[in-house]
Design an enzyme around this catalytic site. Structure first.
Site, PDB file in Angstrom:
ATOM      1  N   CYS A  53      38.219  31.349  40.446  1.00 17.86           N
ATOM      2  CA  CYS A  53      37.782  32.541  39.708  1.00 17.86           C
ATOM      3  C   CYS A  53      37.260  33.623  40.648  1.00 17.86           C
ATOM      4  O   CYS A  53      36.317  34.355  40.304  1.00 17.86           O
ATOM      5  CB  CYS A  53      36.728  32.210  38.644  1.00 17.86           C
ATOM      6  SG  CYS A  53      37.341  31.126  37.380  1.00 17.86           S
TER       7      CYS A  53
ATOM      8  N   HIS B 251      32.464  36.136  41.627  1.00 20.09           N
ATOM      9  CA  HIS B 251      33.181  35.333  40.634  1.00 20.09           C
ATOM     10  C   HIS B 251      33.625  36.277  39.513  1.00 20.09           C
ATOM     11  O   HIS B 251      32.966  37.290  39.266  1.00 20.09           O
ATOM     12  CB  HIS B 251      32.196  34.289  40.100  1.00 20.09           C
ATOM     13  CG  HIS B 251      32.787  33.280  39.168  1.00 20.09           C
ATOM     14  ND1 HIS B 251      32.980  33.523  37.832  1.00 20.09           N
ATOM     15  CD2 HIS B 251      33.211  32.012  39.383  1.00 20.09           C
ATOM     16  CE1 HIS B 251      33.494  32.447  37.263  1.00 20.09           C
ATOM     17  NE2 HIS B 251      33.653  31.517  38.174  1.00 20.09           N
TER      18      HIS B 251
ATOM     19  N   GLN C   5      25.370  29.205  41.499  1.00 19.03           N
ATOM     20  CA  GLN C   5      25.492  28.170  42.547  1.00 19.03           C
ATOM     21  C   GLN C   5      24.186  27.961  43.311  1.00 19.03           C
ATOM     22  O   GLN C   5      24.156  27.149  44.241  1.00 19.03           O
ATOM     23  CB  GLN C   5      26.608  28.544  43.536  1.00 19.03           C
ATOM     24  CG  GLN C   5      27.984  28.654  42.925  1.00 19.03           C
ATOM     25  CD  GLN C   5      28.518  27.317  42.402  1.00 19.03           C
ATOM     26  OE1 GLN C   5      27.995  26.238  42.706  1.00 19.03           O
ATOM     27  NE2 GLN C   5      29.557  27.372  41.583  1.00 19.03           N
TER      28      GLN C   5
ATOM     29  N   LYS D 182      25.548  23.206  35.785  1.00 19.74           N
ATOM     30  CA  LYS D 182      25.691  23.076  37.241  1.00 19.74           C
ATOM     31  C   LYS D 182      24.425  22.524  37.883  1.00 19.74           C
ATOM     32  O   LYS D 182      24.367  22.337  39.094  1.00 19.74           O
ATOM     33  CB  LYS D 182      26.028  24.434  37.852  1.00 19.74           C
ATOM     34  CG  LYS D 182      27.416  24.959  37.496  1.00 19.74           C
ATOM     35  CD  LYS D 182      27.768  26.163  38.329  1.00 19.74           C
ATOM     36  CE  LYS D 182      28.853  27.029  37.747  1.00 19.74           C
ATOM     37  NZ  LYS D 182      30.186  26.454  37.814  1.00 19.74           N
TER      38      LYS D 182
ATOM     39  N   ASP E 128      23.516  36.653  40.403  1.00 21.02           N
ATOM     40  CA  ASP E 128      24.255  35.545  39.800  1.00 21.02           C
ATOM     41  C   ASP E 128      23.840  34.273  40.544  1.00 21.02           C
ATOM     42  O   ASP E 128      24.263  34.031  41.675  1.00 21.02           O
ATOM     43  CB  ASP E 128      25.756  35.833  39.940  1.00 21.02           C
ATOM     44  CG  ASP E 128      26.629  34.633  39.569  1.00 21.02           C
ATOM     45  OD1 ASP E 128      26.085  33.536  39.332  1.00 21.02           O
ATOM     46  OD2 ASP E 128      27.856  34.803  39.536  1.00 21.02           O
TER      47      ASP E 128
END
Ligand code: C6P
Length: 410
Positions: free
Chosen positions: A367, A125, A206, A229, A203
């Site tokens: 992104c 991303h 998600q 999220k 990261d």
């Protein structure tokens, strides 16, 4: 792990889902962009502002004590949520983006020099790419990428040995790709990096709210995620940093609350995490996040993961019946999302028409522009699932995609 979860009962906890959009029942399939919020999170925010609102760490009056206790309790809860060793390893930020920027600005500025390499993957991303490009420009470090195989969006690890050179100082990688649904083998990659003395960042934007996360088992030095999220409020995020690494890092921003003593010419800084949290923080954010983490763990993230994957696999099976559909993402172990294109139809047209039918999708480059270019496309349409989505909703989504395909083909 709980044996059975009444998924449709959980939907009642989300007032926003019970509405019509363009005259149709809402089917919200844009969860990778942001999740919806259960009543308990909304209530926690209302309670805080109704009864406890005050600044933290400063006052010694009752409201300030309550706010401070709730704020620090959220930090401890976050440590438990990802199995950090200590609450001192949890820094509150605005989101994944700020968490990664914080590492680039502090760890990066301190530890990188010309010729060093920052190793990323081609799945990243922009949040895990642009800060490193900016840092590379400042420090003279270089970027290298672990490549992906075409439309499956899986890392080609056969190149890893040649990429893991002695110049690599940081391996920063996405846990679950937001545009492909790939689940990267982050624990294995962290172990490989650690043997070579390479610092690692994962990261988790998600992943944190979708599967059990144990940062100690993962073996990463940093882990970043966003509250919004994972059923929490917007504007609050988390940076986990291993104590030994945090203690090597200079402050992020200067100001109140991050200092021990200040003179006119010199300042002594607090230890982590407060050294990285200058000024009045978002206080309601961690409180809402605390409620969200309690909510998710009452369901069980292993259960959520199973549900997410079942919906995604079901969607993949159903989409196989749509003509001229190009599907992206891995064939096995797909996270809860499907990215696709209809031949000769722009992803934005798919999303606009789906919206008219009450189905909320996302269309665009998500992104991940360099990845899109690598795959030879500008954008994809994406449906991303969460635990409150149902098979009936997947059926409605697929029926709508079939209609859109027929409309453009005729
Ligand atoms: N992806 C999506 O629709 P922030 O904006 O800081 O909360 O999260 C940034 C981010 C970082 N990494 C990954 C893997 C992400 O998916 C995101 C956010 C959203 O896919 C918005 S582009």
């Amino acid at each position: 792990m709980k044996k059975t979860v009444d998924w449709s009962a959980l939907r009642q906890d989300f007032p926003i889902l019970d509405q019509q959009v363009h005259g149709q029942p809402l089917v919200y399939l844009d969860n990778a962009a942001t999740s919806q919020k259960p009543r308990s999170v909304i209530d926690a925010l209302v309670h805080y502002y109704t009864f406890d609102n005050a600044n933290v760490h400063r006052g010694i009056h009752e409201l300030s004590n309550r706010a401070t206790n709730a704020f620090e309790a959220a930090r401890a809860r976050t440590a438990k949520f990802i199995n950090a060793k200590s609450s001192d390893e949890i820094i509150f930020t605005r989101g994944t983006t700020e968490s990664i920027n914080l590492v680039a600005a502090t760890w990066g500025a301190k530890h990188l020099k010309p010729g060093d390499v920052i190793l990323l993957t081609e799945l990243e991303h922009h949040s895990n790419l642009v800060p490193w490009q900016m840092l590379a420009q400042k420090t003279g470090a270089k970027l290298a990428y672990i490549p992906v195989t075409g439309d499956e969006g899986v890392l080609n690890l056969s190149k890893l040995d040649s990429l893991l050179t002695s110049q690599v100082k940081l391996l920063s990688m996405v846990h679950i790709s937001n545009s492909m649904g790939t689940v990267n083998p982050v624990a294995d990659l962290c172990a490989r990096a650690k043997k070579l003395g390479i610092t690692t960042l994962v990261d988790g934007a998600q992943s944190a709210g979708h599967l059990p996360v144990d940062v100690q088992a993962m073996g990463c030095d940093f882990f970043a995620f966003s509250g919004h999220k994972i059923c929490g409020p917007t504007g609050i995020g988390v940076l986990y940093g291993r104590t030994e690494v945090l203690e090597t890092m200079p402050p992020y921003q200067g100001g109140g609350e991050m200092i021990l003593t200040v003179g006119y010419d010199k300042t002594e800084f607090k230890h982590a995490p407060h050294r990285f949290e200058a000024g009045t923080p978002d206080i309601s954010g961690p409180i809402g996040l605390h409620a969200a983490m309690d909510y998710l763990d009452a369901i069980g993230r292993a259960n959520i993961w199973k549900h997410d994957q079942e919906l995604a696999n079901y969607a993949v099976d159903q989409l196989a019946g749509v003509n001229n559909l190009r599907l992206f993402g891995p064939k096995t172990n797909r996270a809860g999302l499907v990215s696709f294109l209809l031949k000769d139809v722009h992803a934005h047209d798919v999303v606009t028409l789906a919206d008219q039918a009450g189905v909320a999708l996302r269309g665009g480059h998500h992104c991940t522009q360099p990845l899109m270019h690598k795959l030879g496309v500008e954008s994809t349409a994406r449906a991303s699932f969460y635990f409150y989505n149902t098979r009936d909703e997947v059926d409605r989504f697929v029926a709508v995609i079939k209609e859109i395909q027929k409309f453009f083909a005729s």
